[in-house]
Structure formats: C-alpha cells, structure tokens
Design a protein around this motif. Structure first.
Motif, PDB file in Angstrom:
ATOM      1  N   PHE A  98       0.836  -1.197   0.000  1.00 37.69           N
ATOM      2  CA  PHE A  98       0.000   0.000   0.000  1.00 37.69           C
ATOM      3  C   PHE A  98       0.873   1.249   0.000  1.00 37.69           C
ATOM      4  O   PHE A  98       0.608   2.204  -0.718  1.00 37.69           O
ATOM      5  N   LEU A  99       1.940   1.220   0.786  1.00 38.73           N
ATOM      6  CA  LEU A  99       2.855   2.353   0.857  1.00 38.73           C
ATOM      7  C   LEU A  99       3.505   2.617  -0.502  1.00 38.73           C
ATOM      8  O   LEU A  99       3.582   3.746  -0.959  1.00 38.73           O
ATOM      9  N   ASP A 104       3.931   5.524  -5.784  1.00 38.65           N
ATOM     10  CA  ASP A 104       3.829   5.498  -7.246  1.00 38.65           C
ATOM     11  C   ASP A 104       2.817   6.519  -7.741  1.00 38.65           C
ATOM     12  O   ASP A 104       3.044   7.224  -8.733  1.00 38.65           O
ATOM     13  N   LYS A 105       1.686   6.632  -7.044  1.00 37.01           N
ATOM     14  CA  LYS A 105       0.663   7.602  -7.443  1.00 37.01           C
ATOM     15  C   LYS A 105       1.167   9.025  -7.292  1.00 37.01           C
ATOM     16  O   LYS A 105       0.883   9.877  -8.122  1.00 37.01           O
TER      17      LYS A 105
END
Length: 109
Positions: A98-99, A104-105
């Motif tokens: 998730f991190l 990346d986003k």
C-alpha cells in the motif's frame, strides 16, 4: 460481521481504542484473514514487552510494519479501570505494498 454484511473485502484504515482489548483483537485478526486492511492505528494500554512482541510479530505476519509511535500524554492523568494510572501509546502500521502504491501515485501525478 458488519464488513461481510456490507460486502467489503478490504478496509483502508482500521483504528481501534478498546481499553486493553487490543492485544486480543490483533490475535483474532491474525487468525481471521477474511478481511484485509492497509493501515492499522491502535492505542495500546499498559503494554508488557511480551504482549508488544506478540502483537508486532502478528502484524508483521499480516504484512504491516510500524511507521509512527506517539505517547498519549493525556492518558497519564486518567485512572484506568484497575485504579492505577494508564500508560498509553498510539502506534500506526501500514501495509508495505500500500505504501509503495501511494508513492507510485504521487510520483506519477
């Protein structure tokens, strides 16, 4: 449970403050893998070393790593149910994939 009734398979953030029941909750979550969560925020009450080790190992086995810890200084002035002073800490855990998804986003924005 409520999560299944609503048809969810994951939870973004699970925050708990259950006055000493947090260790039992983590054990139950580790055994029941029906629902996953990306962040786990917990207030720990009167922790003993063996409880903390068991909790962090269980969370690690679920893919969650600690990213923040903060003393709850207000709790030091409050009497707990046993009549002693409580010793509380806020811990935050995050799932590593998730991190990296968040990073990346941010990089692609």
């Amino acid at each position: 449970g409520v999560v299944k009734e609503l048809g969810h398979t994951s939870i973004d953030v699970l925050k708990v403050d259950i006055e000493g029941g947090e260790f039992e909750l983590v054990e139950a979550l580790a055994k029941n893998k029906a629902v996953s969560f990306d962040q786990f925020l917990v207030e720990v009450h009167n922790p003993r070393l063996e409880q903390m080790l068991r909790m962090t190992r269980s969370l690690d086995a679920m893919g969650l790593v600690p990213f923040a810890r903060e003393a709850n200084t207000l709790a030091a002035a409050v009497q707990d149910a046993t009549g002693g002073h409580s010793c509380c800490f806020e811990y935050s855990f995050v799932r590593l994939p998730f991190l990296s998804e968040c990073a990346d986003k941010l990089l692609s924005a």
